[in-house]
Design an enzyme around this catalytic site. Sequence first.
Site, PDB file in Angstrom:
ATOM      1  N   HIS A   1       0.848  -1.194   0.000  1.00 37.81           N
ATOM      2  CA  HIS A   1       0.000   0.000   0.000  1.00 37.81           C
ATOM      3  C   HIS A   1       0.886   1.249   0.000  1.00 37.81           C
ATOM      4  O   HIS A   1       1.607   1.508   0.962  1.00 37.81           O
ATOM      5  CB  HIS A   1      -0.897   0.001   1.233  1.00 37.81           C
ATOM      6  CG  HIS A   1      -1.743   1.228   1.344  1.00 37.81           C
ATOM      7  ND1 HIS A   1      -2.845   1.428   0.557  1.00 37.81           N
ATOM      8  CD2 HIS A   1      -1.629   2.315   2.122  1.00 37.81           C
ATOM      9  CE1 HIS A   1      -3.389   2.589   0.866  1.00 37.81           C
ATOM     10  NE2 HIS A   1      -2.670   3.155   1.811  1.00 37.81           N
TER      11      HIS A   1
ATOM     12  N   ASP B   1       0.581   5.212  -0.412  1.00 37.50           N
ATOM     13  CA  ASP B   1      -0.219   6.421  -0.558  1.00 37.50           C
ATOM     14  C   ASP B   1       0.433   7.329  -1.589  1.00 37.50           C
ATOM     15  O   ASP B   1       1.632   7.628  -1.508  1.00 37.50           O
ATOM     16  CB  ASP B   1      -0.322   7.144   0.784  1.00 37.50           C
ATOM     17  CG  ASP B   1      -1.195   6.389   1.769  1.00 37.50           C
ATOM     18  OD1 ASP B   1      -2.367   6.154   1.448  1.00 37.50           O
ATOM     19  OD2 ASP B   1      -0.702   6.029   2.862  1.00 37.50           O
TER      20      ASP B   1
ATOM     21  N   ASP C   1      -8.023   1.520   1.706  1.00 34.96           N
ATOM     22  CA  ASP C   1      -7.755   2.537   2.726  1.00 34.96           C
ATOM     23  C   ASP C   1      -8.574   3.807   2.579  1.00 34.96           C
ATOM     24  O   ASP C   1      -8.321   4.777   3.269  1.00 34.96           O
ATOM     25  CB  ASP C   1      -6.256   2.895   2.694  1.00 34.96           C
ATOM     26  CG  ASP C   1      -5.826   3.735   3.881  1.00 34.96           C
ATOM     27  OD1 ASP C   1      -6.394   3.552   4.968  1.00 34.96           O
ATOM     28  OD2 ASP C   1      -4.934   4.575   3.719  1.00 34.96           O
TER      29      ASP C   1
ATOM     30  N   HIS D   1      -6.926   9.604  -1.594  1.00 38.61           N
ATOM     31  CA  HIS D   1      -7.620   9.618  -0.303  1.00 38.61           C
ATOM     32  C   HIS D   1      -6.842  10.247   0.852  1.00 38.61           C
ATOM     33  O   HIS D   1      -7.324  10.202   1.992  1.00 38.61           O
ATOM     34  CB  HIS D   1      -8.070   8.198   0.065  1.00 38.61           C
ATOM     35  CG  HIS D   1      -6.952   7.221   0.322  1.00 38.61           C
ATOM     36  ND1 HIS D   1      -6.633   6.219  -0.558  1.00 38.61           N
ATOM     37  CD2 HIS D   1      -6.092   7.090   1.353  1.00 38.61           C
ATOM     38  CE1 HIS D   1      -5.635   5.504  -0.069  1.00 38.61           C
ATOM     39  NE2 HIS D   1      -5.282   6.018   1.091  1.00 38.61           N
TER      40      HIS D   1
END
Length: 1004
Positions: free
Chosen positions: A257, A259, A369, A573
């Site tokens: 993951h 970001d 997420d 996000h």
Amino acid sequence: MHQHPQRTIDRARRMLDERVWPAVEHSATPLQITARRLAGEPEPFDQATAGPFEPFTPGSRWGEPWTTTWFRLQGAVPVGRAGAEPVVAVDLGFEGGPGFQSEGLAYRADGSILKGVQPRNHYVPIDDQLTMIDIYVEAAANPDLAAVAFRPTRLGDGIDVDGEPHYRFRRADLVLLDRDVEALAVDLDVLIGWAEQLRPDEPRRAKIIRSLGQACDLIDPQRIADSVPAARAELAPLLEQPATASAHRLAAVGHAHIDSAWLWPVRETVRKCTRTFSNVLSLIEDYPELRFACSQAQQYAWIEEQQPKLFARIAEAVAAGQFVPAGGMWVESDTNMPGGEALVRQFLYGKSYFADRFGVEPQEVWLPDSFGYSAALPQIAALAGYRWFLTQKLAWHPTNKFPHHTFWWEGIDGSRVFAHLPPVDSYLAELTPAELQHASTNFSDHAGAGTSLVPFGHGDGGGGPTRLMMERARRQADLEGAPPVEHLTPTEFFERAQADYSDAPTWVGELYMEAHRGTYTSQAAMKRGNRRAEHLLREAELWSASATLRTGADYPYDALDRCWKTVLLHQFHDILPGSSIAWVHREARAAYDSVLADLEQLIMTALTTLAGSGDTIVRFNAAPVPADGVPALGAAEGLAAGSEAPIVQRDDDRLIIDNRTLRMIIEPDGTISSLIDLRSARELVAEDARLADLVIHQDLPNAFDAWDLDAFYRGSATPIRSLDSLQVSESDGAVTVEVKRSFGSSSALQTITISPGSDRVDFAVDVDWQEREKLLKVVFGLDLRADESSAEIQFGHLRRPTHDNTTWDEAKFEICAQRWVHVGEPRFGVAVANDSTYGHSVRRIEQQAAGRPGTEIGLSLLRAPRYPDPDTDQGSHRARYSLITGAGIGDAVAAGLRLNLPVRRITGGAAPEPIVTVDGEGIVIEAIKLAEDRSGDLIVRLYESLGARTRGRLRWDIDGDRAEIVDLLERGSGTCDVVDHGVDVELRPFQILTVRISAPGVTR
């Protein structure tokens, strides 16, 4: 001899950690180190390594915040190393776990990438037959912003070349690895883990503990390597026992993951992707069973642009089925705040990229997420060719545990996708026995389902899956007492899960996340920039398509593509929700300014072309509803005659304004104490309440400053009633009242405008915001009983309770809406529309004397959290909102569109007719554009907005006699019967329909 179980486990754990793991590495030889420090932004390999390198000593400090240092490592590879694997061990000064700190990328001397260097992933392999080492490591001194425990920090402001170096370089050694000792270490790691997880009364646990004790007896701490055969032989029978047939099964999907921005800027995300993806490609060579799922087409595009050789290796791994493009969105976006068309483009751009570059089309929405999921998403996903949906974030609920892990998710129109919430409760799993046991025992759907998914790998700069994780997976592939672990792609998992559990329960409506409600409001400039960009994109496409089809002007495909991708990136996000560091939001504000300017230029170019030459004022309306006398999606010449101006009176210092539809009373303190709808003789203001009342609250969430808004904020409401000045003016027949206020260290100018005969009161507020840890809301206290509110979401609206009957109801004290919210009784309703606000509260209020409940609508305008940006929202802000009386849902829809798509005035000649029109109650046109394949076909997207079945007719005033229904990727799914340049349409409640009109020519 009897051994105490826990003492034996503790003994084995200490043997593993203090003796066996350290023995994997031996014969360390320091390498010669030289370094070159870059004072500014990163540089490409050729440029960075061309400069002078200075001697560097291990143990020295390096790395002012956000700077880059290049280290060159040189030395000889020893001969006579039979049975050992030489690698370079690099420790940049790692502290704690993976991610959120210094990271490195190792290159060969020719500039080709080896792999990333991170905590728990710091060995760099050496090419076979190599006799001399010459390696460069690009080391990023990213400060550990997670370590400040969500306290205010200035480390997120930008490069600090004058700051103190953050890291102490520990080592760069050539070491030999004993893979046999490593194998023993993993055996112990797995069995100790299961001894800790199994119940005390399980026979399997007793057998494991007995063998662990005997293995420890066989290990000579001074001669670990010599002890390996005997110790592994002792443990082998336990690792060979198969799992039971009824055991829960786990689909292991490699994951990292990352970001796309958060506690680091976008430019650092590019480097995080490079490090992690190179790690994965290196790991696949030794573990071909690995299936690594990577979403976010934007991240692939960055690698394609900046690291083309690495991208070519990724493409090869994709073709081999090991590196798996997942999700199919441009980024893992927020889904509450992006508009409907923006969510369409997330899928359109993401899927198109994966199809063009790799020839694949993901079928799962991959959003582990994001902070809650819109009830419009199932239909959007289904129309974009998706079958499945995955998230992890609902596991964060602090109040109500989400009842399912595998289920059907049904949206507002009835569309469904098969959904999964991995019960491992992590998208950063390491495949430890503790995690696997939790995944099995936590799973809520055992009765019907037998498999769940485990995303494993270090994220956010940690480097993804590791060798240790892969070795754990091999030992737990079929192990007694453990859920069997199998490496699968997301597609393989979902196909198996759906076949296994096709009669899974159904969850209807939004997947509301009971946390992170503050993200609807934090960093107001993100919200304002996103909203404005989305609507300018709508205008740019509409008017550009009109200009192309009316005059033959070039359609700005490339410019629109760039603008859309900029907007889509910033819907990530942690950007649009306002939860990133100051650096990210500073760059985002600049990006929004740039894209808004570009779009305004595109719009003006198209409108000037459409209006032609002349000196007439031509008004253009991009809204799909009439506005100010201009038809929907069209143009009109001149200005309509105005009605009589409102009457303004004063009574005991109160101001009374009457426009013959509404009568409003403004108190001497500038607050609205009464608003009567004269058509129904109805007072709108609740007892002891006000309309558009500015209210300030303490905002001190228990955790996650920028993310959370806790319910107890409501206990500190303080209306802002101090008055600096009040002025009344009239313009174009409308009356405007300006109210200036000061509060704390801040000030606000609120304008109240009422136009002739209008059923609407318009408001604007300009705030110089200098507060800290406060929340500013504008509140409408209404004398209206409503058990539920309706809020616009993408392509429709959603009803939510206003009461607190259950904990599920109570948890929705802050909700997200797009352009409007509506509350109503059977024959009377009120809507509040906005131009940049997403966070809302709608709740019951008690009117004690009146003996009945009222309803309060609150718009959350500004917050001031201190982490991760301590100066969040300090400065000037502007928001607009409107109150519409006697409003139904259709009125709310129209008001939101008009407020966000104001009529434009252009000097020109003629007013061209709209190229597209639609009739039919509740049918709204969302987008008018030319097709993405640049064929010249016209794309028209419309939807039903009221939640009712409806019929209508879509017409186009251009050449084009063939039309077909297409999906959101603009692929055909059925032809239409075209009669006289139009088609009849029938829509279900909230149905989205996209029509492709083939090869239209210049206007007839």
